[in-house]
Motif scaffolding. Structure first.
Motif, mmCIF file in Angstrom:
data_model
loop_
_atom_site.group_PDB
_atom_site.id
_atom_site.type_symbol
_atom_site.label_atom_id
_atom_site.label_comp_id
_atom_site.label_asym_id
_atom_site.label_seq_id
_atom_site.Cartn_x
_atom_site.Cartn_y
_atom_site.Cartn_z
ATOM 1 N N ASN A 243 0.831 -1.202 0.000
ATOM 2 C CA ASN A 243 0.000 0.000 0.000
ATOM 3 C C ASN A 243 0.874 1.263 0.000
ATOM 4 O OD1 ASN A 243 0.913 0.216 2.625
ATOM 5 N ND2 ASN A 243 -1.070 -0.154 3.580
ATOM 6 N N SER A 244 0.253 2.416 0.057
ATOM 7 C CA SER A 244 0.977 3.676 -0.141
ATOM 8 C C SER A 244 1.950 4.007 0.985
ATOM 9 C CB SER A 244 -0.028 4.822 -0.298
ATOM 10 O OG SER A 244 -0.864 4.916 0.849
ATOM 11 N N ARG A 245 1.860 3.322 2.132
ATOM 12 C CA ARG A 245 2.769 3.598 3.245
ATOM 13 C C ARG A 245 4.234 3.375 2.862
ATOM 14 N NH1 ARG A 245 0.759 4.282 8.432
ATOM 15 N NH2 ARG A 245 -1.388 5.054 8.282
ATOM 16 N N SER A 246 4.496 2.546 1.855
ATOM 17 C CA SER A 246 5.871 2.232 1.462
ATOM 18 C C SER A 246 6.305 2.923 0.176
ATOM 19 C CB SER A 246 6.029 0.713 1.298
ATOM 20 O OG SER A 246 5.781 0.040 2.504
ATOM 21 N N ASP A 247 5.469 3.773 -0.374
ATOM 22 C CA ASP A 247 5.759 4.343 -1.696
ATOM 23 C C ASP A 247 7.066 5.127 -1.747
ATOM 24 O OD1 ASP A 247 3.522 3.228 -2.750
ATOM 25 O OD2 ASP A 247 2.359 5.084 -2.925
ATOM 26 N N ASN A 248 7.452 5.775 -0.654
ATOM 27 C CA ASN A 248 8.641 6.634 -0.668
ATOM 28 C C ASN A 248 9.854 5.990 -0.016
ATOM 29 O OD1 ASN A 248 7.193 8.780 -1.913
ATOM 30 N ND2 ASN A 248 6.319 9.325 0.092
ATOM 31 N N THR A 249 9.833 4.686 0.129
ATOM 32 C CA THR A 249 10.945 3.971 0.756
ATOM 33 C C THR A 249 12.182 4.001 -0.135
ATOM 34 O OG1 THR A 249 9.380 2.484 1.833
ATOM 35 C CG2 THR A 249 11.682 1.774 1.746
ATOM 36 N N GLY A 250 13.351 4.288 0.479
ATOM 37 C CA GLY A 250 14.603 4.295 -0.266
ATOM 38 C C GLY A 250 15.104 2.891 -0.538
ATOM 39 N N GLN A 251 16.110 2.791 -1.417
ATOM 40 C CA GLN A 251 16.619 1.480 -1.819
ATOM 41 C C GLN A 251 17.205 0.671 -0.658
ATOM 42 O OE1 GLN A 251 16.750 -0.347 -4.994
ATOM 43 N NE2 GLN A 251 14.950 0.982 -5.057
ATOM 44 N N PRO A 252 18.076 1.243 0.204
ATOM 45 C CA PRO A 252 18.625 0.416 1.296
ATOM 46 C C PRO A 252 17.541 -0.163 2.195
ATOM 47 C CG PRO A 252 19.881 2.443 1.053
ATOM 48 C CD PRO A 252 18.674 2.588 0.186
ATOM 49 N N LYS A 253 16.546 0.660 2.553
ATOM 50 C CA LYS A 253 15.477 0.174 3.418
ATOM 51 C C LYS A 253 14.607 -0.846 2.684
ATOM 52 C CE LYS A 253 14.825 1.750 6.937
ATOM 53 N NZ LYS A 253 15.280 1.399 8.303
ATOM 54 N N CYS A 254 14.371 -0.615 1.400
ATOM 55 C CA CYS A 254 13.564 -1.556 0.618
ATOM 56 C C CYS A 254 14.245 -2.918 0.531
ATOM 57 C CB CYS A 254 13.312 -0.984 -0.778
ATOM 58 S SG CYS A 254 12.259 -2.031 -1.817
ATOM 59 N N CYS A 287 11.930 -2.236 -5.457
ATOM 60 C CA CYS A 287 13.251 -2.872 -5.493
ATOM 61 C C CYS A 287 13.097 -4.355 -5.767
ATOM 62 C CB CYS A 287 14.030 -2.654 -4.194
ATOM 63 S SG CYS A 287 13.306 -3.474 -2.747
ATOM 64 N N VAL A 288 14.214 -4.985 -6.100
ATOM 65 C CA VAL A 288 14.271 -6.426 -6.345
ATOM 66 C C VAL A 288 15.439 -6.986 -5.540
ATOM 67 C CG1 VAL A 288 14.571 -8.251 -8.066
ATOM 68 C CG2 VAL A 288 13.356 -6.152 -8.672
ATOM 69 N N LEU A 289 15.240 -8.153 -4.928
ATOM 70 C CA LEU A 289 16.325 -8.807 -4.190
ATOM 71 C C LEU A 289 16.246 -10.311 -4.415
ATOM 72 C CD1 LEU A 289 18.684 -8.278 -2.182
ATOM 73 C CD2 LEU A 289 17.081 -8.842 -0.345
ATOM 74 N N SER A 290 17.383 -10.915 -4.747
ATOM 75 C CA SER A 290 17.448 -12.360 -4.962
ATOM 76 C C SER A 290 17.878 -13.061 -3.682
ATOM 77 C CB SER A 290 18.438 -12.684 -6.080
ATOM 78 O OG SER A 290 19.757 -12.345 -5.682
ATOM 79 N N GLN A 291 17.641 -14.366 -3.622
ATOM 80 C CA GLN A 291 18.047 -15.156 -2.467
ATOM 81 C C GLN A 291 19.555 -15.107 -2.272
ATOM 82 O OE1 GLN A 291 17.487 -16.510 0.703
ATOM 83 N NE2 GLN A 291 15.660 -17.339 -0.294
ATOM 84 N N GLU A 292 20.312 -15.115 -3.380
ATOM 85 C CA GLU A 292 21.768 -15.094 -3.285
ATOM 86 C C GLU A 292 22.277 -13.814 -2.647
ATOM 87 O OE1 GLU A 292 20.087 -15.804 -6.037
ATOM 88 O OE2 GLU A 292 20.438 -17.970 -6.147
ATOM 89 N N ARG A 293 21.588 -12.701 -2.900
ATOM 90 C CA ARG A 293 22.037 -11.410 -2.385
ATOM 91 C C ARG A 293 21.478 -11.099 -0.995
ATOM 92 N NH1 ARG A 293 26.175 -8.976 -4.121
ATOM 93 N NH2 ARG A 293 25.239 -6.931 -3.685
ATOM 94 N N ALA A 294 20.526 -11.899 -0.542
ATOM 95 C CA ALA A 294 19.836 -11.570 0.706
ATOM 96 C C ALA A 294 20.788 -11.532 1.894
ATOM 97 C CB ALA A 294 18.710 -12.568 0.963
ATOM 98 N N GLU A 295 21.765 -12.462 1.945
ATOM 99 C CA GLU A 295 22.649 -12.515 3.101
ATOM 100 C C GLU A 295 23.682 -11.390 3.093
ATOM 101 O OE1 GLU A 295 23.910 -15.904 5.093
ATOM 102 O OE2 GLU A 295 22.515 -17.278 4.136
ATOM 103 N N THR A 296 23.796 -10.635 1.997
ATOM 104 C CA THR A 296 24.634 -9.437 2.029
ATOM 105 C C THR A 296 23.878 -8.270 2.666
ATOM 106 O OG1 THR A 296 23.917 -8.643 -0.157
ATOM 107 C CG2 THR A 296 25.754 -10.196 -0.106
ATOM 108 N N VAL A 297 22.569 -8.388 2.734
ATOM 109 C CA VAL A 297 21.734 -7.356 3.358
ATOM 110 C C VAL A 297 21.510 -7.658 4.832
ATOM 111 C CG1 VAL A 297 19.481 -6.212 3.303
ATOM 112 C CG2 VAL A 297 20.597 -6.889 1.167
#
Length: 583
Positions: A243-254, A287-297
């Motif tokens: 919903n619109s609560r996340s519309d302005n979320t930046g990339q790191p937080k997303c 944003c998009v995040l893969s399983q392989e990249r998840a543990e870097t976050v």
């Protein structure tokens, strides 16, 4: 047994798991059904795979159906509810009253959180006629609150899922505030579990964990269309429109939001979720995040896979052996605790495997030292004044931030103590409302949950508490363990325990009238079916890695043994004690 006759071939093909294939379909009330049939039919409908309990509502009056909220709670009884019609009501005014009774073992609240609650259950159910005096059909006008069912039905209908949130400032791991904390909940496993789980994650952490974790989803974030089921595509990718609560979320937080989703959904589907795409309310991509990249976050394990397992050998030295499948020949650790100059009875290794803490052979003194340099033995960090050796210091435990925890079991002054970075003056930990003496302590990798063995009236039980830190910058820290809850109430006596993953422990104990057993227990106190482990004689201590791929290690009558995945217990050495993994 027959002792004659011909041999016949037997079909030994593997049959599917009958429990996983069972589906229960509710039946509507029959015309002219008696009051007891209505009550029993309603209870049976509660055990069905009906998404909104539509069939169960057919047993209720219209007003009762409007007022009844099955999602508010699930009461779990040992053997299901019994229907007591001893005081059935007044037939003249077309009313009936029954009492549902049973032995309650747990309750699941409106946040889907499971809590053991052993008590007697008794709740009235009232019926009246619909259609006028002397005619019409019997219906329930005062049903029980929420859902009530037996433990076997609960295990068939519901499944445990770990939601993941970020550890707060007093938790997390050695790499900073990127550690994830498991928040176990129960969902109905055949009613769109994927969408249910995502909704539950977005609603935020359960009340018990809320004070020590944070979610990267902005407050009020929900699915854009909550009635539309979420589905994976043919490449196991998931798209979630918020919903619109996340519309302005930046990339790191997303990315953090996507990581929470990926780790939460990891074990929900047979092949896992390969990628998560988060969308704004208008359908544009966040944003998009893969399983392989998840543990870097974010990491849902304490750190990298541990290099070694440790224990105290027959010379009372701290020794290590490879954690892998290769050689299991023990060798002394580096540093003063591996020399034997100070005989040890137990030890703990920091999660980065650079430091260790050891308790002297008499249990009186606690020492710390480096595993990388050959320092001399310094003064004891802590001393117990207990007269008896078995009432002195427990095996210590390191949390994910490098702080050390240990219990002094002195009957005259029992204490749980905390040493910042394993140094400095010990801080006594406040444990309000915990009745008994702490015998053993294990801190989870995230540093916000602590498992305690508590002794009272000659019996030892397992409790899980929430670790919180207070005090301002530069002030002496104030450490508390709050809201301790029983974690293995079905066991009359718990001998040993260890964290064995983000949301579970391995526990050695005995049920009432039973023999010693080893099994996995969820951190919320629930026990999943089929989690008992191969038997072992006389287990005194056990250790598990929070990396679930590592074998269990135990101290038993057979010496130091370990259990590789899919194998049986194997003896490492005949003499030794106090096995531990880092932590």
């Amino acid at each position: 047994m027959p002792d004659s006759g011909n041999l016949k071939a037997v079909d030994a093909s593997q049959r599917p798991d009958s429990q996983s294939q069972v589906r229960v379909y509710a039946m509507p009330p029959r015309e002219g059904a008696k009051p007891v049939e209505i009550v029993q039919g309603f209870l049976e409908a509660l055990t069905s795979d009906d998404p909104q309990f539509a069939m169960a509502r057919k047993y209720l009056t219209k007003q009762a159906s409007k007022d009844w909220h099955p999602e508010e709670s699930t009461t779990v009884l040992a053997d299901g509810p019994n229907t007591d019609a001893g005081n059935a009501g007044n037939e003249a005014d077309d009313s009936r009253r029954f009492t549902l009774t049973g032995q309650q073992v747990a309750r699941v609240d409106d946040q889907h959180a499971y809590r053991p609650e052993e008590t007697s259950y008794s709740q009235a159910v009232h019926l009246s006629r619909v259609g006028g005096p002397g005619g019409g059909e019997w219906r329930i006008d005062k049903p029980p609150s929420g859902v009530v069912l037996g433990e076997s039905d609960f295990q068939r209908i519901y499944r445990s899922v770990n939601k993941y949130y970020f550890a707060g400032p007093s938790g997390a791991g050695v790499s900073g505030q990127t550690g994830l904390v498991a928040d176990p909940v129960y969902i109905r496993q055949r009613i769109d579990p994927l969408t249910q789980t995502v909704k539950t994650l977005l609603e935020g952490p359960t009340n018990w964990l809320r004070q020590v974790v944070r979610s990267s989803f902005p407050t009020g974030t929900r699915l854009k269309d909550p009635n539309k089921p979420l589905t994976l595509d043919d490449q196991n990718r998931l798209t979630v429109r918020l919903n619109s609560r996340s519309d302005n979320t930046g990339q790191p937080k997303c990315k953090e939001m996507a990581a929470q989703l990926l780790f939460t959904l990891r074990d929900l589907t047979p092949s896992g979720v390969e990628q998560v795409t988060l969308e704004r309310s208008n359908g544009s991509m966040l944003c998009v995040l893969s399983q392989e990249r998840a543990e870097t976050v974010a990491s849902y394990r304490s750190a990298d896979r541990p290099d070694y397992q440790y224990f105290v050998d027959e010379k009372h030295r701290l020794v290590k052996m490879s954690a892998g499948a290769g050689s299991v020949t023990p060798e002394p650790v580096g540093g003063v605790l591996g020399t034997g100059d100070q005989p040890l009875r137990s030890a703990a290794v920091s999660r980065d495997e650079k430091h260790a803490a050891g308790v002297s052979l008499d249990g009186k003194s606690l020492y710390t030292g480096s595993l990388l340099t050959d320092d001399t033995l310094g003064k004891a960090r802590l001393r117990s004044k207990a007269k008896s050796e078995d009432q002195r210091l427990s095996t210590p435990s390191w949390d994910g931030r490098g702080n050390l925890w240990v219990a002094d079991r002195d009957p005259k002054r029992p204490r749980l103590l905390w040493l910042e970075q394993g140094e400095g003056d010990p801080v006594e930990v406040e444990i309000p409302a915990l009745d008994g003496r702490v015998e053993a302590v294990r801190v989870s990798a995230d540093g916000v949950r602590i498992a305690l063995l508590v002794k009272k009236d000659g019996k030892t039980s397992l409790w899980i508490g929430r670790a919180e830190r207070g005090g301002g910058k530069g002030e002496r820290p104030e450490i508390s363990v709050l809201d301790a809850t029983p974690a293995a109430p079905q066991m009359e006596e718990v001998t040993a325990m260890s964290w064995a993953g983000g949301g579970r422990l391995v526990v050695v104990g005995r049920e009432t009238g039973g023999v010693q057993q080893i099994r996995y227990v969820q951190s919320d106190g629930s026990v999943l079916p089929g989690t008992a482990l191969p038997g072992l004689t006389g287990v005194m201590e056990i250790a598990a890695s929070e990396d679930e791929r590592q074998p269990l290690v135990a101290h038993s009558d057979d010496g130091i043994v370990r259990l590789p995945t899919g194998s049986q217990w194997q003896t490492v050495v005949k003499e030794g004690m106090a096995p531990v993994y880092p932590g």
